[in-house]
Scaffold this motif. Sequence first.
Motif, mmCIF file in Angstrom:
data_model
loop_
_atom_site.group_PDB
_atom_site.id
_atom_site.type_symbol
_atom_site.label_atom_id
_atom_site.label_comp_id
_atom_site.label_asym_id
_atom_site.label_seq_id
_atom_site.Cartn_x
_atom_site.Cartn_y
_atom_site.Cartn_z
ATOM 1 N N LEU A 46 0.826 -1.207 0.000
ATOM 2 C CA LEU A 46 0.000 0.000 0.000
ATOM 3 C C LEU A 46 0.861 1.259 0.000
ATOM 4 C CD1 LEU A 46 -2.792 -1.170 2.424
ATOM 5 C CD2 LEU A 46 -3.111 -0.484 0.049
ATOM 6 N N ALA A 47 1.980 1.227 0.726
ATOM 7 C CA ALA A 47 2.883 2.383 0.739
ATOM 8 C C ALA A 47 3.465 2.618 -0.652
ATOM 9 C CB ALA A 47 3.999 2.171 1.759
ATOM 10 N N MET A 48 3.875 1.539 -1.320
ATOM 11 C CA MET A 48 4.422 1.672 -2.668
ATOM 12 C C MET A 48 3.357 2.149 -3.642
ATOM 13 S SD MET A 48 6.834 -1.747 -2.612
ATOM 14 C CE MET A 48 7.331 -1.659 -4.313
ATOM 15 N N CYS A 49 2.140 1.668 -3.482
ATOM 16 C CA CYS A 49 1.022 2.110 -4.315
ATOM 17 C C CYS A 49 0.749 3.596 -4.075
ATOM 18 C CB CYS A 49 -0.216 1.269 -4.004
ATOM 19 S SG CYS A 49 -1.656 1.684 -4.984
ATOM 20 N N ALA A 50 0.757 3.997 -2.813
ATOM 21 C CA ALA A 50 0.541 5.413 -2.480
ATOM 22 C C ALA A 50 1.629 6.288 -3.087
ATOM 23 C CB ALA A 50 0.496 5.597 -0.960
ATOM 24 N N LEU A 51 2.864 5.809 -3.035
ATOM 25 C CA LEU A 51 3.974 6.568 -3.620
ATOM 26 C C LEU A 51 3.776 6.745 -5.122
ATOM 27 C CD1 LEU A 51 6.710 7.954 -3.333
ATOM 28 C CD2 LEU A 51 7.777 5.708 -3.663
ATOM 29 N N GLN A 52 3.390 5.664 -5.795
ATOM 30 C CA GLN A 52 3.160 5.766 -7.241
ATOM 31 C C GLN A 52 2.028 6.744 -7.554
ATOM 32 O OE1 GLN A 52 2.455 1.936 -8.996
ATOM 33 N NE2 GLN A 52 4.644 1.417 -9.056
ATOM 34 N N LEU A 53 0.932 6.626 -6.800
ATOM 35 C CA LEU A 53 -0.207 7.509 -7.055
ATOM 36 C C LEU A 53 0.123 8.958 -6.711
ATOM 37 C CD1 LEU A 53 -3.086 5.209 -5.781
ATOM 38 C CD2 LEU A 53 -2.533 5.786 -8.158
ATOM 39 N N ALA A 54 0.862 9.160 -5.625
ATOM 40 C CA ALA A 54 1.250 10.526 -5.255
ATOM 41 C C ALA A 54 2.187 11.120 -6.300
ATOM 42 C CB ALA A 54 1.912 10.523 -3.881
ATOM 43 N N THR A 55 3.106 10.303 -6.798
ATOM 44 C CA THR A 55 4.022 10.766 -7.842
ATOM 45 C C THR A 55 3.239 11.164 -9.089
ATOM 46 O OG1 THR A 55 5.771 9.342 -6.993
ATOM 47 C CG2 THR A 55 6.002 10.111 -9.256
ATOM 48 N N GLN A 56 2.309 10.314 -9.480
ATOM 49 C CA GLN A 56 1.464 10.635 -10.629
ATOM 50 C C GLN A 56 0.666 11.901 -10.368
ATOM 51 O OE1 GLN A 56 -0.864 7.105 -11.198
ATOM 52 N NE2 GLN A 56 0.829 5.964 -12.111
#
Length: 98
Positions: free
Chosen positions: A54-64
Motif C-alpha cells: 500500500l505504501a508503494m502504491c501510495a507513492l506511485q499515485l502521489a508521484t502521478q
Amino acid sequence: MKETTISISIAGNSYPVKVKSEDEQVIVKAARLINDKIKALKETYVVSDKRDLLAMCALQLATQNIQMENKTDSDNVHLAHRLVEMESFITDYLKKSN
C-alpha cells in the motif's frame, strides 16, 4: 445529490464508503486501480506485506498526482484532485493498520 453507501475492497479488506451517486463508479474504479497496482507490485517485487504494498502504491499515485498537478489544463486539474483523494484514503488506511 443523493448519497449511497457502497462497499469497496482494497488489499483484501472491505470498507463501507458513503459517496454521491454520481461518484460511485469513480470510487469503484479507483479501488480497482489500487488493487491492480498492488497486484502488479506484488508480481514485480518480492514484497508480500500489505502495508509495504500500500505504501508503494501510495507513492506511485502521489508521484502521478504531482506530475499531473504540474499540467495546466483544467481537465488534468480535476483528475489530480481525484488522485489526492485516493492518496488520502490510502494514508488513512496505513495509519489505521499501525
